[in-house]
Scaffold this motif. Structure first.
Motif, PDB file in Angstrom:
ATOM      1  N   UNK A 120       6.980  -6.566  30.821  1.00 29.45           N
ATOM      2  CA  UNK A 120       5.645  -6.581  31.289  1.00 29.45           C
ATOM      3  C   UNK A 120       4.731  -5.988  30.560  1.00 29.45           C
ATOM      4  N   UNK A 121       3.529  -6.705  30.437  1.00 35.01           N
ATOM      5  CA  UNK A 121       2.472  -6.085  29.538  1.00 35.01           C
ATOM      6  C   UNK A 121       1.082  -6.178  30.495  1.00 35.01           C
ATOM      7  N   UNK A 122       0.043  -5.481  30.069  1.00 35.66           N
ATOM      8  CA  UNK A 122      -1.076  -5.595  30.689  1.00 35.66           C
ATOM      9  C   UNK A 122      -2.404  -5.028  29.916  1.00 35.66           C
ATOM     10  N   UNK A 123      -3.241  -5.723  29.956  1.00 37.60           N
ATOM     11  CA  UNK A 123      -4.779  -5.395  29.301  1.00 37.60           C
ATOM     12  C   UNK A 123      -5.802  -5.345  30.435  1.00 37.60           C
ATOM     13  N   UNK A 124      -6.843  -4.354  30.082  1.00 36.20           N
ATOM     14  CA  UNK A 124      -7.778  -4.067  31.051  1.00 36.20           C
ATOM     15  C   UNK A 124      -8.918  -3.939  29.926  1.00 36.20           C
ATOM     16  N   UNK A 125     -10.108  -4.899  30.522  1.00 37.45           N
ATOM     17  CA  UNK A 125     -11.415  -4.701  29.886  1.00 37.45           C
ATOM     18  C   UNK A 125     -12.508  -4.131  30.762  1.00 37.45           C
ATOM     19  N   UNK A 126     -13.673  -3.832  30.319  1.00 39.85           N
ATOM     20  CA  UNK A 126     -14.644  -3.369  31.246  1.00 39.85           C
ATOM     21  C   UNK A 126     -14.057  -1.796  31.556  1.00 39.85           C
ATOM     22  N   UNK A 127     -13.631  -1.276  30.681  1.00 38.74           N
ATOM     23  CA  UNK A 127     -13.083   0.269  31.059  1.00 38.74           C
ATOM     24  C   UNK A 127     -14.224   1.163  30.757  1.00 38.74           C
ATOM     25  N   UNK A 128     -14.087   2.472  31.285  1.00 38.11           N
ATOM     26  CA  UNK A 128     -15.069   3.592  31.043  1.00 38.11           C
ATOM     27  C   UNK A 128     -14.898   3.899  29.409  1.00 38.11           C
ATOM     28  N   UNK A 129     -16.084   4.250  28.913  1.00 32.81           N
ATOM     29  CA  UNK A 129     -16.084   4.526  27.468  1.00 32.81           C
ATOM     30  C   UNK A 129     -15.046   5.325  26.853  1.00 32.81           C
ATOM     31  N   UNK A 130     -14.507   6.327  27.594  1.00 33.30           N
ATOM     32  CA  UNK A 130     -13.690   7.300  27.486  1.00 33.30           C
ATOM     33  C   UNK A 130     -12.130   6.563  27.296  1.00 33.30           C
ATOM     34  N   UNK A 131     -12.115   5.443  27.474  1.00 34.28           N
ATOM     35  CA  UNK A 131     -10.618   4.907  27.505  1.00 34.28           C
ATOM     36  C   UNK A 131     -10.885   3.553  26.703  1.00 34.28           C
ATOM     37  N   UNK A 132     -11.944   3.077  25.992  1.00 38.31           N
ATOM     38  CA  UNK A 132     -12.109   2.086  25.496  1.00 38.31           C
ATOM     39  C   UNK A 132     -11.106   1.844  24.243  1.00 38.31           C
ATOM     40  N   UNK A 133     -10.573   3.204  23.784  1.00 40.46           N
ATOM     41  CA  UNK A 133      -9.614   2.991  22.572  1.00 40.46           C
ATOM     42  C   UNK A 133      -8.212   3.168  22.888  1.00 40.46           C
ATOM     43  N   UNK A 134      -7.867   3.124  24.297  1.00 40.91           N
ATOM     44  CA  UNK A 134      -6.545   3.193  24.537  1.00 40.91           C
ATOM     45  C   UNK A 134      -6.073   1.814  24.470  1.00 40.91           C
ATOM     46  N   UNK A 135      -4.433   1.942  24.228  1.00 37.69           N
ATOM     47  CA  UNK A 135      -3.712   0.638  23.856  1.00 37.69           C
ATOM     48  C   UNK A 135      -3.963  -0.324  25.018  1.00 37.69           C
ATOM     49  N   UNK A 136      -3.970   0.163  26.397  1.00 38.41           N
ATOM     50  CA  UNK A 136      -4.332  -0.931  27.243  1.00 38.41           C
ATOM     51  C   UNK A 136      -5.711  -1.550  27.347  1.00 38.41           C
ATOM     52  N   UNK A 137      -6.662  -1.112  26.525  1.00 39.60           N
ATOM     53  CA  UNK A 137      -7.777  -1.708  26.447  1.00 39.60           C
ATOM     54  C   UNK A 137      -8.052  -2.402  25.323  1.00 39.60           C
ATOM     55  N   UNK A 138      -7.245  -2.513  24.087  1.00 47.06           N
ATOM     56  CA  UNK A 138      -7.659  -3.079  22.806  1.00 47.06           C
ATOM     57  C   UNK A 138      -6.655  -4.306  23.080  1.00 47.06           C
ATOM     58  N   UNK A 139      -7.384  -5.380  21.824  1.00 47.83           N
ATOM     59  CA  UNK A 139      -6.728  -6.466  21.734  1.00 47.83           C
ATOM     60  C   UNK A 139      -6.674  -7.710  22.727  1.00 47.83           C
ATOM     61  N   UNK A 140      -7.778  -7.784  23.281  1.00 42.52           N
ATOM     62  CA  UNK A 140      -7.999  -8.757  24.290  1.00 42.52           C
ATOM     63  C   UNK A 140      -9.128  -9.742  23.895  1.00 42.52           C
ATOM     64  N   UNK A 141      -8.834 -10.907  23.537  1.00 40.28           N
ATOM     65  CA  UNK A 141      -9.680 -11.981  22.944  1.00 40.28           C
ATOM     66  C   UNK A 141     -10.402 -12.687  24.199  1.00 40.28           C
ATOM     67  N   UNK A 142     -11.553 -13.412  23.707  1.00 40.80           N
ATOM     68  CA  UNK A 142     -12.311 -14.056  24.798  1.00 40.80           C
ATOM     69  C   UNK A 142     -11.644 -15.095  25.575  1.00 40.80           C
ATOM     70  N   UNK A 143     -10.760 -15.663  24.872  1.00 46.79           N
ATOM     71  CA  UNK A 143     -10.020 -16.967  25.431  1.00 46.79           C
ATOM     72  C   UNK A 143      -9.096 -16.174  26.685  1.00 46.79           C
TER      73      UNK A 143
END
Length: 230
Positions: A120-143
């Motif tokens: 299982x893997x998951x990514x989230x974008x549009x997160x609060x500023x405090x979480x923008x460098x967390x692993x779950x918020x990094x590495x998401x392409x526009x595609x």
């Protein structure tokens, strides 16, 4: 010269006999002896049996069919209860996450452990500023974001070299995948993507029912509101 054929009655056919028997329910009461004398071909062994025996066989066949259907309903009911229990345990795990930052990891771990999903893997974008460098918020392409926006229901099928599959620990072992877009209820835009993967090419198949996966996506979306910039 007259045509004598006009006075000849039409021959009685099987349909006439069948209609007569249907319209004369007392026939076999008056000729009950026929029930034992009429011989019918039985599909069980090919032997000849009486009308009464053949009727009994047909009733037994119907009973077996109803028993099989009942057992299938019981089996499906038991499976649904197990799924509902797992869903409840997973929801409890999400609610017990003390810090918002712990929710994504608890969400992924719960799916792997409670539902026995191999990867299982998951990514989230549009997160609060405090979480923008967390692993779950990094590495998401526009595609990937465009793909998530386009998913109106979970994708289930073969791994068609999706970019999001690379988020998995062992992407090369993902023979079949389910992609679940995460979004607010009624929103057209997704804010995350959940990837479920299995080395079994038949676990996630095109055309399979997605009701349960949609519930997973809805619960995950609600739980992740704690880390989003909303």
């Amino acid at each position: 010269m007259t045509d004598d054929t006009e006075d000849i009655p039409a021959p009685i056919n099987e349909e006439d006999i069948a209609q007569y028997l249907l319209n004369t329910p007392g026939f076999f009461e008056r000729y009950a002896v026929l029930l034992g004398q009429v011989r019918l071909h039985s599909p069980l062994g090919g032997r000849a049996v009486s009308l009464q025996e053949r009727q009994a066989e047909m009733l037994r066949d119907k009973l077996r069919m109803h028993e099989q259907r009942l057992m299938e309903f019981i089996r499906l009911g038991s499976e649904n209860m197990l799924i509902a229990d797992k869903l409840l345990r997973w929801a409890e795990l999400l609610l017990l996450a003390r810090r918002p930052v712990d929710v994504p990891a608890a969400l992924v771990a719960g799916l792997e452990e409670i539902f026995s999903v191999p990867q299982v893997a998951m990514k989230v974008w549009d997160v609060a500023d405090v979480y923008e460098n967390e692993p779950f918020a990094l590495g998401v392409s526009e595609d990937v974001k465009s793909l998530a926006d386009s998913l109106r229901q979970p994708y289930c099928g073969v791994n068609a070299a999706f970019d999001a599959v690379q988020w998995l620990a062992e992407p090369e072992r993902a023979a079949s995948v389910a992609l679940l877009a995460l979004r607010d209820e009624g929103s057209e835009r997704a804010f995350g993507l959940l990837v479920l993967a299995s080395p079994d090419s038949q676990r996630y198949q095109a055309g399979m029912a997605t009701d349960f996966l949609e519930r997973i996506a809805a619960l995950a979306s609600a739980a992740l509101s704690r880390v989003r910039d909303v």
